[in-house]
Write a protein that holds these residues in place. Sequence first.
Motif, PDB file in Angstrom:
ATOM      1  N   HIS A 174       0.870  -1.178   0.000  1.00  0.00           N
ATOM      2  CA  HIS A 174       0.000   0.000   0.000  1.00  0.00           C
ATOM      3  C   HIS A 174       0.907   1.227   0.000  1.00  0.00           C
ATOM      4  O   HIS A 174       1.914   1.260   0.705  1.00  0.00           O
ATOM      5  CB  HIS A 174      -0.885   0.016   1.242  1.00  0.00           C
ATOM      6  CG  HIS A 174      -1.577  -1.290   1.519  1.00  0.00           C
ATOM      7  ND1 HIS A 174      -2.745  -1.656   0.906  1.00  0.00           N
ATOM      8  CD2 HIS A 174      -1.240  -2.313   2.356  1.00  0.00           C
ATOM      9  CE1 HIS A 174      -3.120  -2.847   1.344  1.00  0.00           C
ATOM     10  NE2 HIS A 174      -2.207  -3.273   2.219  1.00  0.00           N
ATOM     11  N   GLN A 175       0.537   2.248  -0.784  1.00  0.00           N
ATOM     12  CA  GLN A 175       1.365   3.443  -0.888  1.00  0.00           C
ATOM     13  C   GLN A 175       0.483   4.679  -0.959  1.00  0.00           C
ATOM     14  O   GLN A 175      -0.609   4.632  -1.524  1.00  0.00           O
ATOM     15  CB  GLN A 175       2.243   3.395  -2.136  1.00  0.00           C
ATOM     16  CG  GLN A 175       3.198   2.215  -2.199  1.00  0.00           C
ATOM     17  CD  GLN A 175       3.993   2.197  -3.492  1.00  0.00           C
ATOM     18  OE1 GLN A 175       4.330   3.236  -4.040  1.00  0.00           O
ATOM     19  NE2 GLN A 175       4.288   1.000  -3.996  1.00  0.00           N
ATOM     20  N   ARG A 176       0.976   5.768  -0.378  1.00  0.00           N
ATOM     21  CA  ARG A 176       0.272   7.047  -0.467  1.00  0.00           C
ATOM     22  C   ARG A 176       1.303   8.160  -0.632  1.00  0.00           C
ATOM     23  O   ARG A 176       2.074   8.442   0.295  1.00  0.00           O
ATOM     24  CB  ARG A 176      -0.580   7.297   0.768  1.00  0.00           C
ATOM     25  CG  ARG A 176      -1.229   8.690   0.793  1.00  0.00           C
ATOM     26  CD  ARG A 176      -2.304   8.786   1.854  1.00  0.00           C
ATOM     27  NE  ARG A 176      -3.405   7.892   1.545  1.00  0.00           N
ATOM     28  CZ  ARG A 176      -4.385   7.626   2.394  1.00  0.00           C
ATOM     29  NH1 ARG A 176      -4.394   8.169   3.590  1.00  0.00           N
ATOM     30  NH2 ARG A 176      -5.365   6.809   2.053  1.00  0.00           N
ATOM     31  N   PRO A 177       1.360   8.810  -1.809  1.00  0.00           N
ATOM     32  CA  PRO A 177       2.289   9.930  -2.005  1.00  0.00           C
ATOM     33  C   PRO A 177       1.953  11.076  -1.059  1.00  0.00           C
ATOM     34  O   PRO A 177       0.788  11.346  -0.757  1.00  0.00           O
ATOM     35  CB  PRO A 177       2.049  10.337  -3.458  1.00  0.00           C
ATOM     36  CG  PRO A 177       1.399   9.157  -4.103  1.00  0.00           C
ATOM     37  CD  PRO A 177       0.588   8.505  -3.030  1.00  0.00           C
ATOM     38  N   MET A 178       2.998  11.740  -0.565  1.00  0.00           N
ATOM     39  CA  MET A 178       2.823  12.826   0.400  1.00  0.00           C
ATOM     40  C   MET A 178       3.723  13.997   0.031  1.00  0.00           C
ATOM     41  O   MET A 178       4.721  13.851  -0.675  1.00  0.00           O
ATOM     42  CB  MET A 178       3.204  12.359   1.812  1.00  0.00           C
ATOM     43  CG  MET A 178       2.373  11.210   2.363  1.00  0.00           C
ATOM     44  SD  MET A 178       0.681  11.677   2.740  1.00  0.00           S
ATOM     45  CE  MET A 178       0.932  12.904   4.023  1.00  0.00           C
ATOM     46  N   TYR A 228      -2.454   5.982   8.915  1.00  0.00           N
ATOM     47  CA  TYR A 228      -2.558   5.165   7.704  1.00  0.00           C
ATOM     48  C   TYR A 228      -2.879   3.713   8.071  1.00  0.00           C
ATOM     49  O   TYR A 228      -3.741   3.076   7.465  1.00  0.00           O
ATOM     50  CB  TYR A 228      -1.254   5.260   6.924  1.00  0.00           C
ATOM     51  CG  TYR A 228      -1.285   4.733   5.508  1.00  0.00           C
ATOM     52  CD1 TYR A 228      -2.405   4.881   4.694  1.00  0.00           C
ATOM     53  CD2 TYR A 228      -0.163   4.103   4.962  1.00  0.00           C
ATOM     54  CE1 TYR A 228      -2.413   4.417   3.385  1.00  0.00           C
ATOM     55  CE2 TYR A 228      -0.169   3.640   3.660  1.00  0.00           C
ATOM     56  CZ  TYR A 228      -1.294   3.799   2.868  1.00  0.00           C
ATOM     57  OH  TYR A 228      -1.295   3.338   1.578  1.00  0.00           O
ATOM     58  N   GLU A 231      -6.459   3.436   9.079  1.00  0.00           N
ATOM     59  CA  GLU A 231      -7.328   3.472   7.902  1.00  0.00           C
ATOM     60  C   GLU A 231      -7.315   2.134   7.168  1.00  0.00           C
ATOM     61  O   GLU A 231      -8.374   1.618   6.771  1.00  0.00           O
ATOM     62  CB  GLU A 231      -6.860   4.596   6.966  1.00  0.00           C
ATOM     63  CG  GLU A 231      -7.652   4.718   5.679  1.00  0.00           C
ATOM     64  CD  GLU A 231      -7.082   5.777   4.756  1.00  0.00           C
ATOM     65  OE1 GLU A 231      -7.260   5.641   3.527  1.00  0.00           O
ATOM     66  OE2 GLU A 231      -6.450   6.736   5.249  1.00  0.00           O
ATOM     67  N   LEU A 232      -6.139   1.552   6.997  1.00  0.00           N
ATOM     68  CA  LEU A 232      -6.035   0.303   6.243  1.00  0.00           C
ATOM     69  C   LEU A 232      -6.722  -0.858   6.951  1.00  0.00           C
ATOM     70  O   LEU A 232      -7.327  -1.722   6.304  1.00  0.00           O
ATOM     71  CB  LEU A 232      -4.559  -0.038   6.003  1.00  0.00           C
ATOM     72  CG  LEU A 232      -3.809   0.863   5.013  1.00  0.00           C
ATOM     73  CD1 LEU A 232      -2.323   0.533   5.027  1.00  0.00           C
ATOM     74  CD2 LEU A 232      -4.368   0.722   3.597  1.00  0.00           C
ATOM     75  N   ALA A 255       6.569   9.218   0.369  1.00  0.00           N
ATOM     76  CA  ALA A 255       5.324   8.456   0.404  1.00  0.00           C
ATOM     77  C   ALA A 255       5.243   7.646   1.681  1.00  0.00           C
ATOM     78  O   ALA A 255       6.268   7.315   2.298  1.00  0.00           O
ATOM     79  CB  ALA A 255       5.229   7.535  -0.812  1.00  0.00           C
ATOM     80  N   HIS A 257       4.303   4.026   3.124  1.00  0.00           N
ATOM     81  CA  HIS A 257       4.285   2.652   2.607  1.00  0.00           C
ATOM     82  C   HIS A 257       3.807   1.717   3.703  1.00  0.00           C
ATOM     83  O   HIS A 257       4.079   1.939   4.887  1.00  0.00           O
ATOM     84  CB  HIS A 257       5.685   2.218   2.167  1.00  0.00           C
ATOM     85  CG  HIS A 257       6.220   2.974   0.996  1.00  0.00           C
ATOM     86  ND1 HIS A 257       6.172   2.486  -0.291  1.00  0.00           N
ATOM     87  CD2 HIS A 257       6.832   4.183   0.926  1.00  0.00           C
ATOM     88  CE1 HIS A 257       6.729   3.359  -1.110  1.00  0.00           C
ATOM     89  NE2 HIS A 257       7.133   4.399  -0.399  1.00  0.00           N
ATOM     90  N   THR A 269       8.059   5.558   5.988  1.00  0.00           N
ATOM     91  CA  THR A 269       8.081   6.710   5.091  1.00  0.00           C
ATOM     92  C   THR A 269       9.352   6.592   4.257  1.00  0.00           C
ATOM     93  O   THR A 269      10.387   6.130   4.750  1.00  0.00           O
ATOM     94  CB  THR A 269       8.092   8.051   5.856  1.00  0.00           C
ATOM     95  OG1 THR A 269       9.252   8.115   6.702  1.00  0.00           O
ATOM     96  CG2 THR A 269       6.835   8.193   6.701  1.00  0.00           C
TER      97      THR A 269
END
Length: 285
Positions: A174-178, A228, A231-232, A255, A257, A269
């Motif tokens: 799972h990844q989220r750009p920041m 995060y 949330e997951l 991001a 991770h 991160t």
Amino acid sequence: MLSKTSPVVDIAQLRGWIGREAIGVDIVSEDLVRKYHATFNFPGEPPKPGEAVPPLIHFCLAQPAVPTEQLGADGHLARGGFLPPVPLPRRMWAGGALAFHGDLKVNDAVKRFSRIEDVVLKEGRTGALCFVTARHRLEANGRLVLEERQDIVYRGLDAPARVTNVPQAEQGDHQRPMKVEPPLLFRYSALTFNSHRIHYDRRYATQVEGYPGLVVHAPMQAALLCNYATELRGAPPSRFIFRGLFPLFDDDGFALHATDQGDMLKLWTAKENGPACLAAEASWT
């Protein structure tokens, strides 16, 4: 740039702080929760009285409040109170471990019991490193909600050698750009009553401490990862540990991770095409 001459560290004197204790009190106010909710861009409305608040919001609670004139040149509290007077000029939050026993809720009355557990001197790549371990116990309305180990590291101003061949971080399942920009750093510093100048004073951070930009708070990175994870998995973890690996600055793209490992999430991160900066593990056992 301040002098890079390493001061003498009297470890025997500093270890005299082991066992020192402090107590702080606070309220999980609706105003704090509203501002925390806005700072992290949580969706929907902030929690209402009696409802659970996000994990790690306790970093904003029961912080020392001394007169501004008593702050050191770096914006930190003058040394020698609860924390030992380590003469090394750079102080960083290196990591921590948290065990959650219940939820903090809006309007809870909080009491934090803190104790210095250990002080250790080591020799690092750039000179002396002093590690201070503090233990915190957080109660809300008399019930235990959190136990925490806090790891703090002190070191000299000698700029670290340019690190080469740093391995690029793995990519998570799972990844989220920041992007962390100065307004977010300022808001988090304000919420946590953290006046350390490396997080908001670019001239000080670059010209005095020699960083290439504003430093992103380790506890804020931990909060981003814990949020995060929550949330997951749809629920906050029962245990969360984190450790700083590499500095992250305000002009770094990065991001969040996460990788599933059974009943645990491995999180980190990482800079774009660069190293992992803060590693964490969240578990629900």
